[in-house]
Design a protein around this motif. Structure first.
Motif, PDB file in Angstrom:
ATOM      1  N   GLU A 117       0.876  -1.174   0.000  1.00  0.00           N
ATOM      2  CA  GLU A 117       0.000   0.000   0.000  1.00  0.00           C
ATOM      3  C   GLU A 117       0.917   1.228   0.000  1.00  0.00           C
ATOM      4  O   GLU A 117       1.340   1.704   1.050  1.00  0.00           O
ATOM      5  CB  GLU A 117      -0.934  -0.018   1.202  1.00  0.00           C
ATOM      6  CG  GLU A 117      -1.930  -1.178   1.170  1.00  0.00           C
ATOM      7  CD  GLU A 117      -2.984  -1.076   2.249  1.00  0.00           C
ATOM      8  OE1 GLU A 117      -3.115   0.011   2.864  1.00  0.00           O
ATOM      9  OE2 GLU A 117      -3.671  -2.069   2.492  1.00  0.00           O
ATOM     10  N   ARG A 119       2.325   4.897  -0.244  1.00  0.00           N
ATOM     11  CA  ARG A 119       1.955   6.277   0.060  1.00  0.00           C
ATOM     12  C   ARG A 119       3.226   7.115   0.077  1.00  0.00           C
ATOM     13  O   ARG A 119       4.330   6.602   0.228  1.00  0.00           O
ATOM     14  CB  ARG A 119       1.264   6.383   1.435  1.00  0.00           C
ATOM     15  CG  ARG A 119      -0.037   5.604   1.576  1.00  0.00           C
ATOM     16  CD  ARG A 119      -1.161   6.267   0.806  1.00  0.00           C
ATOM     17  NE  ARG A 119      -2.442   5.624   1.082  1.00  0.00           N
ATOM     18  CZ  ARG A 119      -2.907   4.575   0.439  1.00  0.00           C
ATOM     19  NH1 ARG A 119      -2.171   4.028  -0.528  1.00  0.00           N
ATOM     20  NH2 ARG A 119      -4.078   4.051   0.723  1.00  0.00           N
ATOM     21  N   ASP A 158       5.372   1.728   1.609  1.00  0.00           N
ATOM     22  CA  ASP A 158       4.358   1.153   2.481  1.00  0.00           C
ATOM     23  C   ASP A 158       4.857   1.308   3.912  1.00  0.00           C
ATOM     24  O   ASP A 158       5.862   0.707   4.302  1.00  0.00           O
ATOM     25  CB  ASP A 158       4.161  -0.332   2.124  1.00  0.00           C
ATOM     26  CG  ASP A 158       3.068  -1.001   2.938  1.00  0.00           C
ATOM     27  OD1 ASP A 158       3.034  -0.794   4.169  1.00  0.00           O
ATOM     28  OD2 ASP A 158       2.266  -1.751   2.356  1.00  0.00           O
ATOM     29  N   GLU A 285      -3.440  12.937  -0.497  1.00  0.00           N
ATOM     30  CA  GLU A 285      -4.149  11.691  -0.246  1.00  0.00           C
ATOM     31  C   GLU A 285      -5.122  11.416  -1.378  1.00  0.00           C
ATOM     32  O   GLU A 285      -5.712  12.330  -1.964  1.00  0.00           O
ATOM     33  CB  GLU A 285      -4.928  11.774   1.078  1.00  0.00           C
ATOM     34  CG  GLU A 285      -4.041  11.744   2.321  1.00  0.00           C
ATOM     35  CD  GLU A 285      -3.376  10.399   2.497  1.00  0.00           C
ATOM     36  OE1 GLU A 285      -4.010   9.367   2.190  1.00  0.00           O
ATOM     37  OE2 GLU A 285      -2.216  10.364   2.936  1.00  0.00           O
ATOM     38  N   ARG A 286      -5.294  10.174  -1.711  1.00  0.00           N
ATOM     39  CA  ARG A 286      -6.219   9.787  -2.761  1.00  0.00           C
ATOM     40  C   ARG A 286      -7.640  10.139  -2.342  1.00  0.00           C
ATOM     41  O   ARG A 286      -8.068   9.865  -1.229  1.00  0.00           O
ATOM     42  CB  ARG A 286      -6.103   8.273  -3.007  1.00  0.00           C
ATOM     43  CG  ARG A 286      -6.947   7.807  -4.161  1.00  0.00           C
ATOM     44  CD  ARG A 286      -6.546   6.398  -4.536  1.00  0.00           C
ATOM     45  NE  ARG A 286      -6.656   5.501  -3.417  1.00  0.00           N
ATOM     46  CZ  ARG A 286      -5.828   4.496  -3.205  1.00  0.00           C
ATOM     47  NH1 ARG A 286      -4.820   4.283  -4.001  1.00  0.00           N
ATOM     48  NH2 ARG A 286      -6.005   3.697  -2.176  1.00  0.00           N
ATOM     49  N   LYS A 377     -17.856   1.687  -3.811  1.00  0.00           N
ATOM     50  CA  LYS A 377     -16.478   1.543  -3.355  1.00  0.00           C
ATOM     51  C   LYS A 377     -16.050   0.086  -3.465  1.00  0.00           C
ATOM     52  O   LYS A 377     -16.883  -0.826  -3.441  1.00  0.00           O
ATOM     53  CB  LYS A 377     -16.341   2.056  -1.929  1.00  0.00           C
ATOM     54  CG  LYS A 377     -16.650   3.550  -1.839  1.00  0.00           C
ATOM     55  CD  LYS A 377     -16.587   4.058  -0.430  1.00  0.00           C
ATOM     56  CE  LYS A 377     -16.909   5.558  -0.400  1.00  0.00           C
ATOM     57  NZ  LYS A 377     -16.898   6.102   0.962  1.00  0.00           N
ATOM     58  N   ILE A 379     -13.134  -3.057  -2.445  1.00  0.00           N
ATOM     59  CA  ILE A 379     -12.001  -3.664  -1.746  1.00  0.00           C
ATOM     60  C   ILE A 379     -11.712  -4.986  -2.439  1.00  0.00           C
ATOM     61  O   ILE A 379     -12.592  -5.841  -2.553  1.00  0.00           O
ATOM     62  CB  ILE A 379     -12.290  -3.917  -0.252  1.00  0.00           C
ATOM     63  CG1 ILE A 379     -12.604  -2.617   0.477  1.00  0.00           C
ATOM     64  CG2 ILE A 379     -11.081  -4.615   0.399  1.00  0.00           C
ATOM     65  CD1 ILE A 379     -12.983  -2.818   1.946  1.00  0.00           C
ATOM     66  N   GLU A 400      -8.810  -0.431  -2.946  1.00  0.00           N
ATOM     67  CA  GLU A 400      -8.173  -0.854  -1.703  1.00  0.00           C
ATOM     68  C   GLU A 400      -7.975  -2.365  -1.748  1.00  0.00           C
ATOM     69  O   GLU A 400      -8.735  -3.086  -2.394  1.00  0.00           O
ATOM     70  CB  GLU A 400      -9.036  -0.470  -0.501  1.00  0.00           C
ATOM     71  CG  GLU A 400      -9.184   1.028  -0.288  1.00  0.00           C
ATOM     72  CD  GLU A 400      -7.996   1.621   0.441  1.00  0.00           C
ATOM     73  OE1 GLU A 400      -7.180   0.841   0.972  1.00  0.00           O
ATOM     74  OE2 GLU A 400      -7.891   2.857   0.482  1.00  0.00           O
ATOM     75  N   LYS A 414     -10.815  -2.638   7.803  1.00  0.00           N
ATOM     76  CA  LYS A 414     -10.649  -2.208   6.410  1.00  0.00           C
ATOM     77  C   LYS A 414     -11.978  -1.752   5.818  1.00  0.00           C
ATOM     78  O   LYS A 414     -12.048  -0.696   5.172  1.00  0.00           O
ATOM     79  CB  LYS A 414     -10.075  -3.357   5.587  1.00  0.00           C
ATOM     80  CG  LYS A 414     -10.014  -3.096   4.082  1.00  0.00           C
ATOM     81  CD  LYS A 414      -9.003  -2.027   3.729  1.00  0.00           C
ATOM     82  CE  LYS A 414      -7.603  -2.596   3.737  1.00  0.00           C
ATOM     83  NZ  LYS A 414      -6.617  -1.619   3.174  1.00  0.00           N
ATOM     84  N   ARG A 417     -13.066   1.596   7.375  1.00  0.00           N
ATOM     85  CA  ARG A 417     -12.248   2.720   6.911  1.00  0.00           C
ATOM     86  C   ARG A 417     -12.612   3.134   5.505  1.00  0.00           C
ATOM     87  O   ARG A 417     -12.693   4.334   5.190  1.00  0.00           O
ATOM     88  CB  ARG A 417     -10.772   2.345   7.013  1.00  0.00           C
ATOM     89  CG  ARG A 417      -9.845   3.492   6.708  1.00  0.00           C
ATOM     90  CD  ARG A 417      -8.410   3.206   7.151  1.00  0.00           C
ATOM     91  NE  ARG A 417      -7.830   2.088   6.423  1.00  0.00           N
ATOM     92  CZ  ARG A 417      -7.563   0.903   6.958  1.00  0.00           C
ATOM     93  NH1 ARG A 417      -7.854   0.677   8.229  1.00  0.00           N
ATOM     94  NH2 ARG A 417      -7.018  -0.055   6.242  1.00  0.00           N
ATOM     95  N   VAL A 418     -12.848   2.165   4.619  1.00  0.00           N
ATOM     96  CA  VAL A 418     -13.190   2.492   3.239  1.00  0.00           C
ATOM     97  C   VAL A 418     -14.567   3.144   3.163  1.00  0.00           C
ATOM     98  O   VAL A 418     -14.770   4.101   2.424  1.00  0.00           O
ATOM     99  CB  VAL A 418     -13.138   1.217   2.365  1.00  0.00           C
ATOM    100  CG1 VAL A 418     -13.704   1.488   0.972  1.00  0.00           C
ATOM    101  CG2 VAL A 418     -11.689   0.714   2.248  1.00  0.00           C
ATOM    102  N   LYS A 421     -14.468   6.874   4.178  1.00  0.00           N
ATOM    103  CA  LYS A 421     -13.702   7.816   3.369  1.00  0.00           C
ATOM    104  C   LYS A 421     -14.619   8.825   2.688  1.00  0.00           C
ATOM    105  O   LYS A 421     -15.655   8.439   2.146  1.00  0.00           O
ATOM    106  CB  LYS A 421     -12.894   7.067   2.304  1.00  0.00           C
ATOM    107  CG  LYS A 421     -11.532   6.627   2.796  1.00  0.00           C
ATOM    108  CD  LYS A 421     -10.699   6.142   1.635  1.00  0.00           C
ATOM    109  CE  LYS A 421      -9.285   5.864   2.064  1.00  0.00           C
ATOM    110  NZ  LYS A 421      -8.424   5.461   0.943  1.00  0.00           N
TER     111      LYS A 421
END
Length: 421
Positions: A117, A119, A158, A285-286, A377, A379, A400, A414, A417-418, A421
């Motif tokens: 991941e 960043r 990451d 940030e995306r 969204k 994942i 994600e 996870k 959090r998604v 967003k």
């Protein structure tokens, strides 16, 4: 130097003079030594590649199995009190499966095939955020020095994997100083193009972040240095080391496009220098996907579509999400997923899908689902390795990932959090 000669003899057989020459073969010897080193590096790379192929080959099926074992053991442990006789055996099952998961992840990290991941990170902040953990790992007779760059040093990385590298190196340094000593972590930014070729530590050029982890421990001889990153090579007692700590560091840094070098001699400690390509500044940030003005669903108001061709993993994921209060639709194949999306009376907020499936791959399923639920969204979950996943999912799609095997806590966090967003 190479010397050759031919004697000249008199009639009575005595040597009266010698004709010969002296040749400087320094360059030849240097070339031979470089050739020998390249052969050793090739052999080392071939051994590492063989282990990487083995790890990648077992990863998918093994990770699916571990997802089920870890997930259901967690569920049962939450439902069974500690004073009941079933609790200790279940705890042992979970502990063993977690160790197996960590071993697979270490092998994948070494073979550079794990999912990252990425960043934009300030390497200084990663280290300072990890400082408290370092203090708990090292012994009281080991003094920690942080000599960090005065200015931020950004890399594309990451964060969790960089912390894994730091942890492994700190533990390695601690074990090399059984009688105490000094552990030093330094950061700097170096432009390798400004160095002379002889001074360049790695083949790459440009700006690189340099993280140096040094200790005042026992040090390493030449043979140990040459094998330090080999998987399963360890100088520790069998019960104290797996031989995967430095191998994991090597794999993680190589997967980030960097390199690691060792400076060490017996009795003089060791210095590990990590090189990572710099980025000029922190990237934004995306941004989350979704329909403009639409509020993200919270808690039990979210509708989730789970797509997974392995029935055991499908049932586990649906059970976990339903237990967390979400409304869940399950699909064991791509066509069922598309049918659910088409016929669902309300909005679908999230699709949790395997990447590699028969008929249609995960990204294709998501594109079809998005025709009926724009802005949904995504994942992706997978037990396959990064080189396979990257061939299916473009990094600019903003998706994600969750790597199998996952725990029920990891899956819950996870998804939450998604959705937030």
């Amino acid at each position: 130097m190479r010397t050759t000669g031919k004697p000249e003899q008199a009639e009575d057989g005595r040597v009266v003079r010698v004709y010969g020459n002296i040749m400087d073969i320094s360059e030849q010897k240097e070339a031979e030594e470089k050739h020998r080193q390249l052969e050793e590096q090739l052999q080392q790379a071939q051994k590492m590649e063989a282990v990487g192929r083995l790890a990648g080959g077992i990863a998918h099926d093994f990770n699916n199995l571990l997802s089920v074992i870890i997930g259901y053991s967690e569920i049962l442990l939450e439902e069974i009190r500690e004073d009941q006789p079933q609790h200790p055996p279940l705890q042992q099952i979970q502990n063993a499966s977690n160790r197996a998961r960590d071993l697979v992840r270490q092998l994948l990290a070494f073979s550079r095939k794990q999912i990252l991941e990425i960043r934009s990170l300030d390497i200084n902040r990663v280290i300072t955020g990890f400082e408290n953990f370092i203090g708990r790992v090292i012994d009281e007779d080991i003094h920690l020095d942080l000599n960090l760059s005065d200015t931020p040093v950004f890399v594309e990385a990451d964060a969790a994997q960089l912390e894994q590298v730091l942890m492994n190196m700190v533990i390695n340094a601690r074990d090399a100083m059984p009688g105490g000593g000094r552990l030093t972590i330094e950061t700097a930014a170096v432009n390798l193009d400004e160095l002379a070729d002889a001074d360049k530590p790695i083949d790459a050029g440009g700006c690189h972040a340099v993280v140096t982890v040094g200790d005042t421990g026992t040090g390493m001889d030449a043979d140990t240095r040459s094998r330090a990153f080999e998987p399963f090579f360890t100088t520790k007692e069998k019960e104290k080391g797996t031989g995967l700590g430095l191998a994991t560091c090597y794999g993680i840094i190589k997967q980030h496009g960097g390199d690691i070098r060792i400076d060490s001699k017996p009795g003089q400690g060791a210095r590990f220098r990590i090189y990572l390509p710099c980025t000029p500044a922190q990237q934004p940030e995306r941004q989350p996907t979704g329909n403009p003005g639409e509020e993200p669903p919270a808690g039990d108001s979210a509708n989730i579509l789970v797509v997974e061709d392995d029935p055991s993993v499908l049932n586990l994921a649906c059970s976990v999400l339903e237990k967390n209060g979400y409304r869940v639709k399950s699909a064991g194949d791509a066509q069922t997923a598309v049918t659910h999306a088409k016929n669902n009376p309300g909005p679908l907020h999230l699709v949790l899908t395997d990447v590699i499936m028969p008929e249609m791959k995960g990204p294709e399923v998501c594109r079809e689902v998005a025709r009926y639920h724009p802005g949904i969204k995504v994942i992706y979950m997978s037990g396959y390795t990064d080189n396979i996943i990257s061939g299916q999912v473009s990094p600019d799609q903003g998706a994600e990932f969750i790597q199998k095997p996952f725990s029920i806590r990891e899956l819950g966090e996870k998804v939450r959090r998604v959705l937030e967003k």
